[in-house]
Design an enzyme around this catalytic site. Structure first.
Site, PDB file in Angstrom:
ATOM      1  N   ASN A 126       0.682  -0.817  -0.415  1.00 29.35           N
ATOM      2  CA  ASN A 126      -0.160  -0.171   0.329  1.00 29.35           C
ATOM      3  C   ASN A 126       0.759   1.080  -0.134  1.00 29.35           C
ATOM      4  OD1 ASN A 126      -2.310  -1.879   0.404  1.00 29.35           O
ATOM      5  ND2 ASN A 126      -2.035  -1.679   1.874  1.00 29.35           N
ATOM      6  N   TYR A 127       1.797   1.338   0.822  1.00 33.65           N
ATOM      7  CA  TYR A 127       2.786   2.528   0.438  1.00 33.65           C
ATOM      8  C   TYR A 127       4.397   2.880  -0.123  1.00 33.65           C
ATOM      9  CZ  TYR A 127      -0.459   3.564   4.339  1.00 33.65           C
ATOM     10  OH  TYR A 127      -1.196   3.776   5.527  1.00 33.65           O
ATOM     11  N   ILE A 128       4.578   1.274  -0.510  1.00 32.51           N
ATOM     12  CA  ILE A 128       5.064   1.395  -1.518  1.00 32.51           C
ATOM     13  C   ILE A 128       5.665   1.897  -2.385  1.00 32.51           C
ATOM     14  CG2 ILE A 128       8.197   0.268  -2.242  1.00 32.51           C
ATOM     15  CD1 ILE A 128       8.439  -0.566   1.687  1.00 32.51           C
TER      16      ILE A 128
END
Length: 821
Positions: free
Chosen positions: A779-781
């Protein structure tokens, strides 16, 4: 140049253009002859004069005659010609012709204008089909046969002349693979391009079923108007769990079996299935369950005597479900196949949607069955009853002209809408947290992919503005206006610590907070400039962090905590997420506090990956990757509880390391027996490693003996069947061959590599025990950072992304190794 030569080269240009057409077929097929005639044979292009060889009465002797003429001509026309038959050399020649099947190729309309017979410089640039007018050709079969032979001979002569004139071969053009000729050739050993290597890595292990489905490459042609998500949408709606059927097993109350109506019995089943787990021992879970259990009893069975939880005995139900679980484990292969087939039928019906006439996979199309809410961390509503969802509570989103899916019998949909600005297919409201649940397309769908792509591109765009934003909020930390100071301080924490923005919550939900909703008690100051955060974040996961901040930020927190503020009061009482995000929009279009979290996660990950050693082993590279991922997980507070069997997992790895070390010791002893002089060159040979005790050696030898006995038993069974004499352990030892020094050295090196790999795995396993790497990776990288790292360090992408993630990030794996976030 004669007209005949000119016609040949013009036809060559036409055929060369057709080579790039994907409709090419085998070279040995011949185009049908058009019913046209000409005053001169050479005036008509070969592609229009040729006829199918099958339509003639040509025989094997004819083909032999033609080949003889070809060989005799090729040997006399030039000294530089190869003795190899031209038919075998033509596939390697870039200028060789491709003959098109008339059924597959596109036939161009001929110009109706009459071409002149004059030859000029300007005429050479005009296609022959536009300069010449053909007339119908009517000849008998024998004449056609003779003409074919002449044409083939003439064409080959011109080909040979062309080869003589050409000093250097032209660069190969992209062509459709010719099956017969090119399959027999050996593949060239040219260096593969980066793009080709990357493509092979991505598609290496894909199954046939994935190759059959054509991938919609939305990332090659993005829509400019992203407000309209789809034009047409068809689906079958969500799948509802079957209604509850009573099993007839009775729970006990005050030691006596008690009859319950199905609605009450179903709720009792929910609790019976968690007995023996942490949930069953959780006081909050028990309290919330029994409160809702009594509500159902009061509504459905008012005369039921159940009043106190302590008097309830769910043991009969627990035993029943344990028995059912064992039965499922003992099912035969045929029984499992029946269940699998039923699931597949449901998947085939509900698991796909038609989005703009494309077949797209639906994510979780199943309505969640009723049960007891678990929650994460210390959630105050854990154990609360989740009610059964009926179609009357569900809103269906579908195309205007699409067929409305049929609801379960006896029910109707709550609402039907046709909103093409949203991407969900169905929606309903759940009762526990009063939040909406959605049915979305799968993670690998085009809409989800576009959403992910835009999210990471927005974070990349922030990189251009982050310097200016930091300068502004640093100056505003000293602003005279309190609201501005609070906004700047909050933005400092969101940027530096990757805190979530946080929204205000009601009293009936979990007490989770973010930056803007921090309270007085959540932040503690420790001179000279240390700030201690301690609060429950998303999913009730505790966030504890001690950080050193700038003197101005420390001073601001002191001001924000001054009396009359006390516990329970908001730290940033003049700020909320709406005010913060509205301010951020001035710095960059579409910027919100959430974008900072994605940006900092991806940037941190990219910087940490630079620590990877180029020439390290595969396990060391993966350890470097996981360590970079771990830093992001720590930054984003992605924690997990240490698993119960974590210590057992570490023990197993440690045992494997000791076993490999002892095996290496035994190999080194054999090496010294063969060559005692090795002791001086390699003093480590023949030494026992630390941790290898007498007890370990005894245990190892016992296990090895058991393995030998098992092998001996298997071998003797075979020998008994063959009527041979049975062997003993001594016979097996005698039959062993003395290994060579080369073989022993190879074993020694293999064991050394295995030990190193296991030691790296042990470190990685221990470091990851309380960190959830998956959330930040998914979700974030930015997945393009991972893909580029794989290509740069020669790590198979399958080592980083499993099948579902490779499907989700199809758009990301096409970058090259030089991608920079």
């Amino acid at each position: 140049m004669s007209n005949s030569d000119q016609s040949y080269f013009d036809s060559e240009e036409e055929i060369q253009e057709q080579e790039n057409n994907p409709e090419l077929i085998k070279t040995n097929e011949i185009v049908e002859d058009s019913d046209s005639d000409s005053d001169s044979e050479d005036d008509v292009p070969i592609s229009q004069r040729r006829t199918k060889l099958n339509s003639t009465t040509s025989s094997i002797s004819d083909a032999t005659l033609i080949n003889d003429k070809i060989n005799s001509h090729s040997s006399s026309s030039s000294d530089s010609d190869s003795d190899q038959p031209l038919s075998k050399r033509m596939p390697n020649n870039n200028s060789s012709q491709k003959i098109l099947d008339p059924k597959k190729r596109k036939i161009k309309k001929e110009s109706k204008t009459t071409a002149t017979n004059e030859s000029s410089d300007s005429e050479d640039d005009i296609a022959l089909s536009k300069r010449r007018k053909t007339t119908p050709l009517k000849k008998v079969k024998k004449e056609i046969k003779t003409e074919i032979k002449k044409e083939i001979e003439t064409e080959i002569k011109r080909e040979i002349k062309r080869e003589i004139k050409t000093e250097e071969p032209k660069k190969a053009t992209k062509r459709t693979r010719v099956k017969k000729e090119e399959d027999d050739e050996k593949p060239s050993k040219k260096k593969k391009t980066t793009a080709k290597v990357k493509e092979e890595k991505v598609s290496k292990k894909k199954k046939k079923e994935e190759e059959e489905d054509e991938v919609f490459r939305w990332w090659d042609n993005e829509k400019e108007d992203d407000s309209i998500k789809w034009t047409t949408l068809e689906h079958q709606g969500p799948y509802f769990p079957p209604e509850y059927v009573s099993h007839g097993i009775k729970m006990k109350y005050k030691g006596e079996p008690i009859d319950l109506v199905p609605e009450c019995e179903e709720v009792a089943n929910f609790y019976a299935q968690v007995i023996g787990t942490d949930w069953g021992e959780n006081p909050t879970f028990r309290k919330n369950f029994f409160k809702d259990f009594l509500k159902v009893i009061k509504k459905k069975q008012p005369n039921c005597p159940i009043k106190k939880f302590e008097d309830c005995d769910f043991t009969p139900l627990t035993e029943y479900f344990t028995e059912q679980k064992e039965k499922r484990k003992a099912m035969t292969k045929e029984e499992k196949e029946v269940i699998k087939k039923e699931k597949q039928e449901i998947e085939d019906k509900y698991g796909w949607a038609l989005l703009d006439e494309r077949k797209e996979k639906v994510g979780n199309f199943r309505i969640e069955p009723p049960g007891l809410f678990r929650g994460r961390g210390e959630h105050p509503k854990t154990g609360t009853l989740k009610y059964r969802v009926y179609p009357e509570s569900v809103t269906i989103n579908i195309g205007k002209n699409a067929k409305i899916p049929e609801p379960p019998e006896g029910h109707k949909w709550g609402k039907i809408i046709h909103d093409n600005t949203v991407t969900w297919l169905a929606m309903w409201k759940e009762n526990v947290n009063d939040s909406f649940k959605y049915v979305w397309l799968a993670a690998g769908s085009s809409l989800k992919g576009q959403s992910d792509f835009k999210k990471f591109e927005k974070a990349r765009e922030l990189k251009k503005h982050i310097g200016k934003i930091r300068e502004e909020y640093t100056l505003e930390l000293k602003d005279k206006l309190m609201a501005t100071r609070q906004r700047a301080t909050a933005l400092y924490f969101i940027d530096k610590l990757a805190l979530r923005a946080g929204n205000e919550k009601g009293d009936d939900v979990a007490d989770t907070v973010g930056c803007c909703s921090l309270r007085y008690e959540h932040v503690t100051l420790e001179p000279p400039n240390r700030v201690i955060f301690d609060f429950l974040g998303k999913d009730s996961i505790r966030y504890y962090n001690e950080v050193e901040v700038s003197k101005q930020v420390y001073k601001n927190i002191e001001i924000f905590k001054r009396a009359p503020k006390k516990e329970g009061d908001m730290l940033f009482d003049r700020l909320n997420t709406t005010i913060l995000n509205k301010y951020l929009q001035k710095s960059m279009k579409g910027l919100t506090a959430k974008v900072f979290r994605t940006y900092n996660a991806s940037y941190t990950f990219q910087e940490e990956l630079k620590k990877t050693v180029k020439n390290s082993t595969m396990n060391e590279k993966l350890l470097a990757y996981n360590r970079a991922n771990r830093q992001v997980a720590i930054l984003c507070n992605h924690q997990r509880a240490v698993s119960k069997n974590h210590s057992d997992q570490l023990k197993r790895i440690q045992d494997k390391i000791l076993t490999s070390k002892y095996q290496r010791y035994l190999v080194s002893k054999e090496m010294l027996e063969l060559d005692p002089t090795l002791k001086k060159k390699k003093p480590e040979l023949g030494r026992l490693s630390r941790g290898i005790t007498k007890e370990f050696i005894k245990s190892y030898e016992e296990k090895e003996l058991e393995k030998k006995k098992a092998k001996l038993e298997r071998d003797n069974e075979k020998r008994k069947i063959d009527g041979k004499e049975l062997l003993t352990l001594e016979d097996m030892e005698k039959a062993k061959r003395q290994p060579s020094m080369e073989r022993l050295q190879k074993q020694y090196d293999t064991l050394s590599k295995r030990i190193k790999a296991q030691q790296v795995l042990l470190i990685d396993k221990d470091e990851n025990k309380a960190t959830a790497l998956g959330t930040s990776k998914i979700n974030y990288i930015d997945p393009r950072i991972s893909a580029a790292w794989c290509y740069k360090y020669d790590v198979p992408i399958e080592k980083i992304f499993n099948k579902s993630l490779r499907n989700k990030f199809k758009w990301a794996v096409e970058v090259d190794e030089n991608f920079v976030f």
